[in-house]
Design a protein around this motif. Structure first.
Motif, PDB file in Angstrom:
ATOM      1  N   LEU A   1     -80.614 -19.315 -14.395  1.00 36.83           N
ATOM      2  CA  LEU A   1     -79.329 -19.711 -14.967  1.00 36.83           C
ATOM      3  C   LEU A   1     -79.496 -20.680 -16.131  1.00 36.83           C
ATOM      4  CD1 LEU A   1     -77.432 -20.272 -11.603  1.00 36.83           C
ATOM      5  CD2 LEU A   1     -77.020 -18.431 -13.246  1.00 36.83           C
ATOM      6  N   ALA A   2     -80.519 -21.538 -16.033  1.00 39.25           N
ATOM      7  CA  ALA A   2     -80.779 -22.550 -17.067  1.00 39.25           C
ATOM      8  C   ALA A   2     -79.583 -23.477 -17.245  1.00 39.25           C
ATOM      9  CB  ALA A   2     -81.137 -21.887 -18.403  1.00 39.25           C
ATOM     10  N   ASP A   3     -78.876 -23.706 -16.161  1.00 36.54           N
ATOM     11  CA  ASP A   3     -77.684 -24.555 -16.238  1.00 36.54           C
ATOM     12  C   ASP A   3     -77.350 -25.074 -14.845  1.00 36.54           C
ATOM     13  OD1 ASP A   3     -75.274 -25.770 -16.609  1.00 36.54           O
ATOM     14  OD2 ASP A   3     -74.237 -24.006 -17.394  1.00 36.54           O
ATOM     15  N   ASP A   4     -77.380 -26.378 -14.699  1.00 31.26           N
ATOM     16  CA  ASP A   4     -77.158 -26.944 -13.370  1.00 31.26           C
ATOM     17  C   ASP A   4     -75.732 -26.739 -12.875  1.00 31.26           C
ATOM     18  OD1 ASP A   4     -76.723 -29.075 -15.527  1.00 31.26           O
ATOM     19  OD2 ASP A   4     -75.702 -29.944 -13.799  1.00 31.26           O
TER      20      ASP A   4
ATOM     21  N   LEU B   1     -85.741 -24.166 -16.085  1.00 27.99           N
ATOM     22  CA  LEU B   1     -85.872 -25.446 -15.405  1.00 27.99           C
ATOM     23  C   LEU B   1     -86.055 -26.585 -16.406  1.00 27.99           C
ATOM     24  CD1 LEU B   1     -88.054 -24.556 -12.280  1.00 27.99           C
ATOM     25  CD2 LEU B   1     -85.613 -25.072 -12.399  1.00 27.99           C
ATOM     26  N   TYR B   2     -86.724 -26.277 -17.510  1.00 28.46           N
ATOM     27  CA  TYR B   2     -86.869 -27.310 -18.545  1.00 28.46           C
ATOM     28  C   TYR B   2     -85.498 -27.757 -19.033  1.00 28.46           C
ATOM     29  CZ  TYR B   2     -88.635 -29.922 -22.540  1.00 28.46           C
ATOM     30  OH  TYR B   2     -88.901 -30.933 -23.429  1.00 28.46           O
ATOM     31  N   LYS B   3     -84.624 -26.784 -19.261  1.00 29.26           N
ATOM     32  CA  LYS B   3     -83.271 -27.110 -19.701  1.00 29.26           C
ATOM     33  C   LYS B   3     -82.528 -27.913 -18.638  1.00 29.26           C
ATOM     34  CE  LYS B   3     -80.553 -24.158 -21.897  1.00 29.26           C
ATOM     35  NZ  LYS B   3     -80.213 -24.840 -23.143  1.00 29.26           N
ATOM     36  N   VAL B   4     -82.639 -27.487 -17.399  1.00 27.83           N
ATOM     37  CA  VAL B   4     -81.950 -28.196 -16.326  1.00 27.83           C
ATOM     38  C   VAL B   4     -82.439 -29.636 -16.234  1.00 27.83           C
ATOM     39  CG1 VAL B   4     -81.659 -28.325 -13.838  1.00 27.83           C
ATOM     40  CG2 VAL B   4     -81.460 -26.127 -14.997  1.00 27.83           C
ATOM     41  N   LEU B   5     -83.732 -29.818 -16.360  1.00 30.38           N
ATOM     42  CA  LEU B   5     -84.323 -31.142 -16.195  1.00 30.38           C
ATOM     43  C   LEU B   5     -83.986 -32.063 -17.368  1.00 30.38           C
ATOM     44  CD1 LEU B   5     -85.970 -32.045 -13.803  1.00 30.38           C
ATOM     45  CD2 LEU B   5     -88.057 -31.665 -15.121  1.00 30.38           C
TER      46      LEU B   5
END
Lengths: 211, 211
Positions: free
Chosen positions: B41-44, B120-124
DNA sequence: CCTGTAGCCGAACGCCTGTAGCGCTAAGAC
DNA sequence: GTCTTAGCGCTACAGGCGTTCGGCTACAGG
């Protein structure tokens, strides 16, 4: 079945219809509202068509007169947002004569603009809409920065080299610095302006006028 | 009233219950599934508790046994994701003796990891959850990088200076370079490794061994 | 064998969403 | 005055979501 979705409706006849031939006005008003909400939400996926309609007091379905679907609206908003940013950068550039001052002004605009509209900065640079729609217009910012770097080299104010590579390094560094500040706004960040000047000096090799 | 939400249910008795005292196993399984979905998803904000439950074939309500609410689950997932990344960086660091090689390895991990898990990079790094929850643990990455820069200075391999400032510049640049690649994956980016080596040379002032 | 309880599930409530189809109303041409 | 149509609103459908409450069931201790 529930009675109805009362929340969507405009608060009555408070809003007057546009004159004939002025229907495009609503389109601009919708984009304005979308940009306002996007700046608050800081997330393109979180923007709902119904919230935009609520914001300006029209029926949700009226949005479909001007936009095919939700994504088209978000894309149009992003495009205008992008155009505004590019224009701001061009104006800052045009306000100076020295190529180094022009480049510096152009870069600094990214800082001031992102500080004024952190949510829109996120939407423009971190949007996931690019998975579905064409957002290549976003590259324009980088192209103009590369041209500004090239002018510094041509004027002998920066060491000759591959302007594209130097520009990429500069943009990456500036974007990173801005991104950290936007995504962790509560941290005690040092002045962005100084950091940008260090990037200009170390990555581009120009002599930044003393601030 | 609609009949029911059949989609939520597990596909039958295919899944066996954990033995007594092993209830914590499900917790780990939930976090694993959440991380898998977050990477996609790349989005929390887009992660739904129901999707996580579906992913591992449990009822949505069973998530509440281990997490107070959706945000707690996302936060736990982010925390484990972060710990994994820090451990990977520490291991890469430990594999070298030279302080410069250690710093370079630590930075390169960010590149390889972000390439393997862009979502996950984006989420983090771009998560909006930080508006509601405490995500200060994310600063740990930067602190360790600063220590690595300091060691280079102490060993005389980098010009003496304020390690915190130099490290901030380096991290900003690397994060920016990674962020651009993650957010515009279809662009023809030059090798990240070369860009990182330029940052190490120009921003930190170390001599990077020829690759 | 009996029983308590850890571990998990089913159903439902109330909300929000995008979107389709149809209906209304006033502006402006005649 | 009449009529067309641009400009919009209303209702509804079919889903998604987080979360609560009350179960059921199988295993461990007796």
């Amino acid at each position: 079945m529930r009675i109805m979705d009362v929340r969507d409706a405009a608060p009555g006849g408070t809003r007057s219809r546009n004159r004939r031939g002025q229907g495009e006005r609503l389109r601009e008003e919708i984009i304005d509202a979308a940009l306002r909400l996007l700046d608050e939400l800081a997330d393109d996926e979180a923007l709902s068509l119904r919230a935009v309609a609520r914001e300006i007091g029209i029926a949700a379905t009226s949005v479909y007169i001007h936009f095919a679907d939700r994504d088209s609206l978000v894309l149009a908003a992003m495009r205008r947002c992008h155009d505004d940013l590019v224009r701001a950068a061009d104006e800052a550039d045009a306000a100076h004569d020295d190529p180094v001052a022009k480049l510096r002004a152009r870069v600094l605009v990214m800082g001031t603009w992102s500080h004024a509209h952190p949510g829109l900065y996120k939407v423009l640079h971190e949007s996931t809409l690019s998975r579905r729609a064409d957002t290549t217009f976003r590259l324009e910012i980088g192209e103009r920065a590369t041209a500004a770097v090239q002018r510094c080299m041509d004027a002998g104010l920066a060491p000759a080299g591959d302007a594209a590579t130097v520009s990429l390094d500069l943009r990456a560094a500036v974007h990173g610095a801005v991104s950290m500040r936007v995504n962790l706004p509560d941290q005690p960040w040092p002045p962005l302006e100084h950091q940008i000047d260090r990037f200009l000096a170390k990555l581009v090799g120009v002599t930044v006028p003393a601030s």
